[in-house]
Design a protein around this motif. Structure first.
Motif, short mmCIF file in Angstrom:
data_model
loop_
_atom_site.label_atom_id
_atom_site.label_comp_id
_atom_site.label_asym_id
_atom_site.label_seq_id
_atom_site.Cartn_x
_atom_site.Cartn_y
_atom_site.Cartn_z
N ASN A 84 0.80 -1.08 -0.08
CA ASN A 84 0.06 -0.04 -0.02
C ASN A 84 0.76 1.50 0.01
OD1 ASN A 84 -2.45 -1.54 0.12
ND2 ASN A 84 -2.10 -1.74 2.38
N ASP A 85 1.88 1.25 -0.75
CA ASP A 85 2.98 2.43 -0.86
C ASP A 85 2.18 3.39 -1.72
OD1 ASP A 85 5.02 4.12 -1.17
OD2 ASP A 85 6.54 2.38 -0.81
N ALA A 86 2.20 4.68 -1.02
CA ALA A 86 1.50 5.78 -1.51
C ALA A 86 2.21 6.43 -2.75
CB ALA A 86 1.55 6.91 -0.64
N ARG A 87 3.42 5.89 -2.86
CA ARG A 87 4.33 6.40 -4.14
C ARG A 87 3.77 5.58 -5.41
NH1 ARG A 87 10.23 5.21 -2.39
NH2 ARG A 87 8.93 3.24 -1.85
N VAL A 88 3.23 4.38 -5.17
CA VAL A 88 2.99 3.60 -6.50
C VAL A 88 1.75 4.27 -7.14
CG1 VAL A 88 2.22 1.49 -7.42
CG2 VAL A 88 3.76 1.62 -5.27
N THR A 89 1.75 4.23 -8.37
CA THR A 89 0.67 4.99 -9.08
C THR A 89 -0.45 4.16 -9.28
OG1 THR A 89 1.54 4.26 -11.32
CG2 THR A 89 2.28 6.37 -10.61
N THR A 90 -1.56 4.61 -9.92
CA THR A 90 -2.82 3.50 -9.93
C THR A 90 -2.41 2.38 -11.05
OG1 THR A 90 -4.37 5.19 -9.64
CG2 THR A 90 -5.32 3.57 -10.73
N ILE A 91 -1.95 2.91 -12.12
CA ILE A 91 -1.57 1.64 -13.20
C ILE A 91 -0.46 1.03 -12.40
CG2 ILE A 91 -0.11 3.34 -14.51
CD1 ILE A 91 -2.52 0.67 -15.79
N GLY A 92 0.50 1.64 -11.96
CA GLY A 92 1.52 0.96 -11.10
C GLY A 92 1.33 -0.30 -10.45
N ARG A 93 0.19 -0.15 -9.65
CA ARG A 93 -0.27 -1.44 -8.89
C ARG A 93 -0.68 -2.31 -9.86
NH1 ARG A 93 -0.49 0.56 -3.83
NH2 ARG A 93 -1.02 2.78 -3.44
N LEU A 94 -1.33 -2.30 -10.65
CA LEU A 94 -1.63 -3.50 -11.59
C LEU A 94 -0.35 -3.85 -12.40
CD1 LEU A 94 -3.72 -5.15 -13.15
CD2 LEU A 94 -3.98 -3.20 -14.99
N LEU A 95 0.56 -3.18 -12.74
CA LEU A 95 1.73 -3.68 -13.15
C LEU A 95 2.75 -4.45 -12.58
CD1 LEU A 95 2.69 -0.36 -15.35
CD2 LEU A 95 1.50 -2.62 -16.28
N ARG A 96 2.86 -4.03 -11.10
CA ARG A 96 3.60 -4.59 -10.21
C ARG A 96 2.95 -6.20 -9.80
NH1 ARG A 96 7.40 -0.76 -8.03
NH2 ARG A 96 7.73 -2.11 -6.22
N SER A 97 1.69 -5.91 -9.57
CA SER A 97 1.14 -7.48 -9.22
C SER A 97 1.28 -8.55 -10.24
CB SER A 97 -0.53 -6.92 -8.79
OG SER A 97 -1.13 -6.65 -10.08
N ALA A 98 1.16 -8.04 -11.65
CA ALA A 98 1.39 -9.10 -12.80
C ALA A 98 2.61 -8.95 -13.22
CB ALA A 98 0.53 -8.60 -13.64
N SER A 99 3.75 -8.57 -12.40
CA SER A 99 5.22 -8.48 -13.01
C SER A 99 5.17 -7.74 -14.48
CB SER A 99 5.55 -9.79 -12.86
OG SER A 99 5.54 -10.16 -11.47
N ILE A 100 4.27 -7.02 -14.72
CA ILE A 100 4.54 -6.27 -16.16
C ILE A 100 5.48 -5.43 -16.28
CG2 ILE A 100 3.27 -5.10 -18.02
CD1 ILE A 100 0.72 -6.68 -17.42
N ASP A 101 5.95 -4.92 -15.15
CA ASP A 101 6.80 -3.79 -15.09
C ASP A 101 8.23 -4.31 -15.49
OD1 ASP A 101 6.66 -5.09 -12.54
OD2 ASP A 101 7.92 -3.56 -11.81
N GLU A 102 8.41 -5.44 -15.04
CA GLU A 102 9.78 -5.95 -15.29
C GLU A 102 10.09 -6.50 -17.00
OE1 GLU A 102 11.47 -6.14 -12.97
OE2 GLU A 102 10.41 -6.59 -11.01
N LEU A 103 8.97 -6.48 -17.80
CA LEU A 103 9.31 -6.58 -19.35
C LEU A 103 10.20 -6.06 -20.15
CD1 LEU A 103 5.38 -7.33 -20.41
CD2 LEU A 103 7.21 -9.02 -19.87
N PRO A 104 10.56 -4.68 -19.60
CA PRO A 104 11.61 -3.90 -20.50
C PRO A 104 12.97 -4.51 -20.30
CG PRO A 104 9.97 -2.60 -19.53
CD PRO A 104 9.71 -3.76 -18.97
N GLN A 105 13.03 -5.61 -19.14
CA GLN A 105 14.45 -6.08 -18.87
C GLN A 105 14.87 -6.94 -19.82
OE1 GLN A 105 14.41 -7.00 -14.57
NE2 GLN A 105 13.10 -5.39 -14.30
N LEU A 106 13.93 -7.49 -20.73
CA LEU A 106 14.12 -8.25 -21.75
C LEU A 106 15.14 -7.50 -22.69
CD1 LEU A 106 10.81 -9.63 -23.07
CD2 LEU A 106 12.59 -11.08 -22.06
N LEU A 107 15.19 -6.07 -22.90
CA LEU A 107 16.27 -5.34 -23.60
C LEU A 107 17.79 -5.45 -22.68
CD1 LEU A 107 14.12 -2.06 -24.33
CD2 LEU A 107 14.84 -3.95 -26.03
N ASN A 108 17.54 -5.74 -21.53
CA ASN A 108 18.78 -5.75 -20.52
C ASN A 108 19.52 -7.14 -21.08
OD1 ASN A 108 17.28 -3.96 -18.27
ND2 ASN A 108 19.25 -3.48 -18.94
N VAL A 109 18.61 -8.13 -21.23
CA VAL A 109 19.39 -9.34 -21.50
C VAL A 109 19.66 -9.75 -22.99
CG1 VAL A 109 18.27 -11.81 -21.86
CG2 VAL A 109 17.35 -10.73 -20.09
#
Length: 487
Positions: free
Chosen positions: A368-393
């Motif tokens: 329940n961190d207040a810094r997390v945005t509305t869409i950010g909660r959905l992305l973090r719960s589904a781990s979608i926020d990690e997808l750009p790391q495919l570029l790091n790979v």
């Protein structure tokens, strides 16, 4: 005389004792070169057997493709099996004894396997039994002949300094290094020319420790800059404090570290002129992955990351639009992290917070961190926020599977409180890992949490296999659906 000039003088003296012309050919290329030569011998033997049999029986020579196919398959099987026993390792391949029994046994079983495959696939019409018999007897003669020739050529090249190791470092006390003559170095490294670092000769304990620390820092920079793979320690076995200090300082490096017998042990067992010191050296740190393993893991990373990037591209596009509409700020969050061998890189993630911390103080996300945005909660719960790391790979900074990288501020703190934390940098960090698929993901609010995660990461490093990576990928899919500790 200053410590720095004293060390330079010692280096100069040691360098003069075994000075040779600079090596013009790296030993790193020996193994693939020898394997390629063996493959060529087997392929030519297959062609000679097929064409020779057709000529002996008076049949017209038709297509040579079946002979090429059998030769390539045989070379693949033979080289794969011989490589597992260290047959192509340097400097072992430069020793005078030709491994006659090993080659003949491996070729015998390779031929039996080929005959079994021919029976199953019913390829007798395309490749006659007579051609196979000729091939079966010609190939081992060629393999043994080439092995004898290459051993002679390698021994001559090593003795003339034409081949040298650029992936090995020798650290030691002045007296111990001076007692390692060219013959000992040939047995240990396959070359009389190696990179040496001489430790301090200060009598004062505190001054000696400070000087040793600076020298080991120089070693670490050298190892990282030249991608070295092995460190050998030439230290007195009776100096336990110095041994422990050096061991503790080099543990951050992802290389094999071995302790050589000291002068007293070598004098008792006559190791200085023996070809066995390489065997008797004590391994105090194991290299995490070999060259072949790293190559296989990298190829799998590129293939799977490319497919995943194409598959998830529509989702990533929609996510970028949603982030832009939801709150002001960039779509991609960038933060410095430590990767393989402690080298820094910039990690990519979809921005899920209103802040973008990337400094000496980074506050971990909490439930329940207040810094997390509305869409950010959905992305973090589904781990979608990690997808750009495919570029790091794809860039090579990360792997699909490995220890999760932390922010630099957290890394520096964890390294100061956990002695084994630095071992996590012995492999590339990953998008997911053994710790994450076992529920150790999210924040690390206590030392106990990060300690448990480090144990899981070190277990993965010490037990890596291709099947383990596949197992982790499958298990991660179920872990993402469970959404455990994702906030």
């Amino acid at each position: 005389m200053s410590i720095g000039s004293d060390i330079r003088d010692e280096l100069h003296q040691l360098g003069d004792s075994s000075r040779q012309p600079p090596a013009s050919f790296s030993s790193d290329a020996i193994s693939p070169l020898l394997a390629t030569v063996d493959a060529l011998v087997i392929l030519l033997s297959s062609l000679a057997g097929g064409i020779g049999y057709q000529w002996l029986v008076g049949y017209p020579i038709s297509s040579i493709l079946p002979y090429c196919a059998v030769g390539l398959l045989a070379s693949f099987i033979h080289i794969l099996r011989m490589n597992r026993s260290g047959y192509y390792d340097f400097p072992d391949c430069a020793k005078p004894r030709v491994e006659v029994v090993e080659v003949l046994v491996c070729w015998l079983t390779t031929g039996l396997l080929l005959a079994f495959l021919a029976f199953l696939l019913k390829v007798g019409l395309d490749y006659s039994r007579g051609a196979f018999v000729l091939f079966y007897f010609i190939a081992p003669i060629g393999l043994l002949g080439v092995r004898k020739f290459t051993k002679t050529a390698l021994a001559a090249a090593v003795s003339h300094g034409a081949i040298g190791r650029r992936d090995a470092v020798l650290i030691g006390e002045f007296n111990e290094l001076a007692g390692l003559g060219p013959q000992s170095l040939l047995a240990l490294f396959g070359s009389a020319e190696v990179n040496r670092f001489v430790l301090s000769r200060e009598d004062d304990a505190s001054a000696r420790t400070a000087a040793d620390a600076r020298i080991i820092d120089s070693v670490a920079n050298f190892v990282r800059r030249h991608d070295c793979r092995e460190i050998l320690l030439a230290l007195s076995w009776g100096d336990e404090c110095r041994l422990e200090f050096i061991r503790d300082r080099v543990k951050t490096l992802p290389v094999a570290v071995r302790l050589l017998p000291d002068i007293r042990v070598r004098s008792l067992t006559n190791l200085s002129s023996s070809a066995r010191p390489r065997v008797l050296a004590i391994e105090i740190q194991r290299a995490p992955l070999g060259g072949t393993q790293r190559f296989v893991k990298r190829m799998i990373d590129i293939a799977l990351a490319s497919l995943a990037f194409i598959f998830f591209l529509p989702i990533m596009t929609l996510t970028a639009i949603a982030i832009k509409l939801d709150s002001p700020g960039p779509v991609i969050f960038r933060q410095n992290r430590k990767g393989f061998n402690g080298k820094q890189f910039v990690i990519f993630k979809f921005r899920t917070m209103a802040v973008q911390e990337n400094g000496p103080a980074v506050v971990q996300a909490t439930r329940n961190d207040a810094r997390v945005t509305t869409i950010g909660r959905l992305l973090r719960s589904a781990s979608i926020d990690e997808l750009p790391q495919l570029l790091n790979v794809l860039k090579g900074d990360m792997s699909l599977i490995g220890p999760r990288p932390h922010a630099l501020a957290h890394d520096n703190y964890f390294e100061s409180v956990l002695s084994d934390y630095a071992f996590r940098h012995h492999v590339k960090p990953g998008i997911t890992g053994w710790a994450q698929c076992n529920g150790a993901r999210g924040a690390t609010p206590s030392i106990e949490h990060i300690s448990e995660r480090v144990k899981l990461d070190l277990w993965y490093i010490n037990n890596w296999s291709l099947w383990l990576d596949i197992h982790i990928l499958i298990k991660t899919c179920f872990e993402v659906l469970r959404k455990r500790n994702a906030y």
